[in-house]
Design a protein around this motif. Structure first.
Motif, PDB file in Angstrom:
ATOM      1  N   LEU A   1       0.830  -1.200   0.000  1.00  0.00           N
ATOM      2  CA  LEU A   1       0.000   0.000   0.000  1.00  0.00           C
ATOM      3  C   LEU A   1       0.871   1.259   0.000  1.00  0.00           C
ATOM      4  O   LEU A   1       0.585   2.222  -0.724  1.00  0.00           O
ATOM      5  CB  LEU A   1      -0.921  -0.004   1.220  1.00  0.00           C
ATOM      6  CG  LEU A   1      -1.989   1.086   1.278  1.00  0.00           C
ATOM      7  CD1 LEU A   1      -2.918   0.989   0.081  1.00  0.00           C
ATOM      8  CD2 LEU A   1      -2.776   0.989   2.583  1.00  0.00           C
TER       9      LEU A   1
ATOM     10  N   LEU B   1      -6.575  -1.806  -5.057  1.00  0.00           N
ATOM     11  CA  LEU B   1      -7.382  -2.147  -3.886  1.00  0.00           C
ATOM     12  C   LEU B   1      -7.486  -3.664  -3.731  1.00  0.00           C
ATOM     13  O   LEU B   1      -7.281  -4.211  -2.633  1.00  0.00           O
ATOM     14  CB  LEU B   1      -8.768  -1.510  -4.016  1.00  0.00           C
ATOM     15  CG  LEU B   1      -9.754  -1.800  -2.883  1.00  0.00           C
ATOM     16  CD1 LEU B   1      -9.216  -1.262  -1.571  1.00  0.00           C
ATOM     17  CD2 LEU B   1     -11.115  -1.197  -3.187  1.00  0.00           C
ATOM     18  N   LEU B   2      -7.813  -4.352  -4.832  1.00  0.00           N
ATOM     19  CA  LEU B   2      -7.900  -5.808  -4.769  1.00  0.00           C
ATOM     20  C   LEU B   2      -6.534  -6.429  -4.492  1.00  0.00           C
ATOM     21  O   LEU B   2      -6.424  -7.397  -3.725  1.00  0.00           O
ATOM     22  CB  LEU B   2      -8.471  -6.344  -6.082  1.00  0.00           C
ATOM     23  CG  LEU B   2      -9.973  -6.158  -6.295  1.00  0.00           C
ATOM     24  CD1 LEU B   2     -10.345  -6.521  -7.725  1.00  0.00           C
ATOM     25  CD2 LEU B   2     -10.764  -7.009  -5.315  1.00  0.00           C
TER      26      LEU B   2
ATOM     27  N   CYS C   1      -3.987  -5.145  -2.843  1.00  0.00           N
ATOM     28  CA  CYS C   1      -3.617  -4.956  -1.444  1.00  0.00           C
ATOM     29  C   CYS C   1      -4.422  -5.887  -0.528  1.00  0.00           C
ATOM     30  O   CYS C   1      -3.903  -6.385   0.478  1.00  0.00           O
ATOM     31  CB  CYS C   1      -3.824  -3.503  -1.037  1.00  0.00           C
ATOM     32  SG  CYS C   1      -2.628  -2.366  -1.783  1.00  0.00           S
ATOM     33  N   THR C   2      -5.686  -6.123  -0.883  1.00  0.00           N
ATOM     34  CA  THR C   2      -6.500  -7.042  -0.083  1.00  0.00           C
ATOM     35  C   THR C   2      -5.951  -8.461  -0.157  1.00  0.00           C
ATOM     36  O   THR C   2      -5.805  -9.149   0.870  1.00  0.00           O
ATOM     37  CB  THR C   2      -7.952  -7.018  -0.578  1.00  0.00           C
ATOM     38  OG1 THR C   2      -8.461  -5.688  -0.499  1.00  0.00           O
ATOM     39  CG2 THR C   2      -8.817  -7.941   0.255  1.00  0.00           C
ATOM     40  N   VAL C   3      -5.636  -8.909  -1.360  1.00  0.00           N
ATOM     41  CA  VAL C   3      -5.100 -10.269  -1.528  1.00  0.00           C
ATOM     42  C   VAL C   3      -3.737 -10.394  -0.862  1.00  0.00           C
ATOM     43  O   VAL C   3      -3.458 -11.369  -0.144  1.00  0.00           O
ATOM     44  CB  VAL C   3      -5.007 -10.623  -3.027  1.00  0.00           C
ATOM     45  CG1 VAL C   3      -4.285 -11.945  -3.230  1.00  0.00           C
ATOM     46  CG2 VAL C   3      -6.403 -10.694  -3.634  1.00  0.00           C
TER      47      VAL C   3
ATOM     48  N   GLY D   1      -2.536  -8.628   1.555  1.00  0.00           N
ATOM     49  CA  GLY D   1      -2.665  -8.558   2.996  1.00  0.00           C
ATOM     50  C   GLY D   1      -2.977  -9.911   3.613  1.00  0.00           C
ATOM     51  O   GLY D   1      -2.613 -10.172   4.764  1.00  0.00           O
ATOM     52  N   MET D   2      -3.642 -10.783   2.845  1.00  0.00           N
ATOM     53  CA  MET D   2      -3.935 -12.132   3.323  1.00  0.00           C
ATOM     54  C   MET D   2      -2.779 -13.097   3.071  1.00  0.00           C
ATOM     55  O   MET D   2      -2.663 -14.117   3.745  1.00  0.00           O
ATOM     56  CB  MET D   2      -5.195 -12.653   2.637  1.00  0.00           C
ATOM     57  CG  MET D   2      -6.426 -11.803   2.877  1.00  0.00           C
ATOM     58  SD  MET D   2      -7.853 -12.369   1.930  1.00  0.00           S
ATOM     59  CE  MET D   2      -8.091 -13.996   2.640  1.00  0.00           C
TER      60      MET D   2
ATOM     61  N   GLY E   1       2.438  -8.263   6.266  1.00  0.00           N
ATOM     62  CA  GLY E   1       2.016  -7.210   5.376  1.00  0.00           C
ATOM     63  C   GLY E   1       3.126  -6.556   4.584  1.00  0.00           C
ATOM     64  O   GLY E   1       2.887  -5.553   3.920  1.00  0.00           O
TER      65      GLY E   1
ATOM     66  N   GLY F   1      -8.007 -13.248  -5.906  1.00  0.00           N
ATOM     67  CA  GLY F   1      -8.804 -13.344  -4.685  1.00  0.00           C
ATOM     68  C   GLY F   1      -9.651 -14.604  -4.630  1.00  0.00           C
ATOM     69  O   GLY F   1      -9.747 -15.267  -3.594  1.00  0.00           O
TER      70      GLY F   1
END
Length: 322
Positions: free
Chosen positions: A110, A154-155, A157-159, A161-162, A167, A312
């Motif tokens: 991010l 956005l997607l 960073c979400t993926v 992050g998991m 991170g 994702g």
């Protein structure tokens, strides 16, 4: 004893950071030149590569007399340098051949994406500030083309992050050296592909001409810095994609005297060079055979978004099955 150990660790971190920055900053125009040569060869041209050709173009632009329009002169005097500073900040956070550099705890995707976005917007502002029709129109087209990178980031960073243990990219590299990465290998590769598709415009003649139109009002050092900043951004995006696809190729330094450091570092540098050559070839192939030309340029964002969504979906499916 502890003080000497901490001092040795800090000295090693600074040395790694210096080598990393020199390797990337000096090599960025070389990689862009090779990428363009690969794209030209794939389109049918027959000529030998000249790794220093792009450096000569930048130096020629630097030596020219700088000219600024009266309108927006204060902005165009600062914006290219702001883009370069943001690009260099992102370069510090993306590992090339080794982790262990200072600010490794900030190597969050991010933060890196934010710095790269600041650099991109600074280049757009440099095109819009003079108020001229042709550079302004090109800048607006660049902004319109870059809108799709927002949901992709956005997607992504979400993926990530998991997938990333803490991170950060440094955490990913450490985990890759001690744990099985098979569960997240494909989602990470899809995220890397999405970032390259959405953010790297090199190798596409239409995008290159658009950027040239954006810089029509710049000359001299301003133009050279803007061109170099754009080259650096493309290289950082490719480095980020390479780190996500193959984190095991990044060395984890060990300052203990019982273990040799030089040979693993040289191997890691050689792997980085090989992977960057492969990345340049992949980007050139994508631009020539997948999203080439004016008619297909709009597909890049959609294809990048599709890759991020698939990453994702596969990550969730893999974890449910696991």
């Amino acid at each position: 004893m502890m003080t000497s150990f901490m001092l040795a660790a800090r000295m090693q971190a600074l040395l790694l950071a210096g080598c990393h920055m020199a390797l990337v900053l000096l090599g960025a125009p070389v990689w862009i030149g090779l990428l363009r040569w690969m794209a030209a060869v794939m389109e049918g041209e027959r000529r030998l590569p000249d790794p220093t050709a792009h450096w000569r173009v930048l130096l020629h632009a630097w030596r020219q007399v700088g000219v600024r329009s009266a309108a927006g002169a204060q902005v165009t005097a600062v914006a290219p340098w702001l883009a370069l500073a943001a690009g260099m900040g992102a370069t510090l956070l993306v590992p090339s051949f080794s982790i262990g550099m200072p600010w490794g705890d900030l190597s969050d995707v991010l933060i890196i994406g934010g710095l790269l976005e600041i650099a991109f917007l600074a280049l757009v502002v440099a095109a819009l500030a003079p108020g001229l029709a042709r550079p302004g129109h090109a800048g607006l087209r660049a902004v319109a083309g870059g809108i799709m990178i927002q949901p992709v980031m956005l997607l992504a960073c979400t993926v990530l992050g998991m997938c990333l243990p803490d991170g950060t990219l440094a955490g990913l590299v450490r985990q890759a050296h001690v744990a099985d990465m098979n569960l997240v290998r494909v989602p990470l590769a899809l995220v890397a592909g999405a970032l390259v598709l959405g953010a790297v415009g090199e190798g596409d003649g239409t995008t290159s001409r658009l950027f040239s139109a954006m810089l029509e009002d710049l000359a001299g050092p301003d133009r050279a810095v803007a061109q170099y900043a754009r080259d650096l951004l493309a290289v950082v995006w490719m480095m980020l994609a390479r780190d996500l696809i193959w984190p095991e190729g990044i060395a984890e330094p060990d300052i203990q005297p019982r273990s040799g450091v030089l040979v693993p570092m040289l191997v890691a540098v050689a792997l980085w060079v090989a992977h960057m050559l492969l990345a340049c070839g992949c980007v050139a192939a994508i631009r020539v055979f997948v999203v080439s030309g004016q008619r297909h340029a709009g597909w890049r964002g959609g294809l990048a978004l599709l890759c991020a969504i698939m990453a994702g979906v596969l990550l969730f499916a893999g974890r449910r099955m696991g």
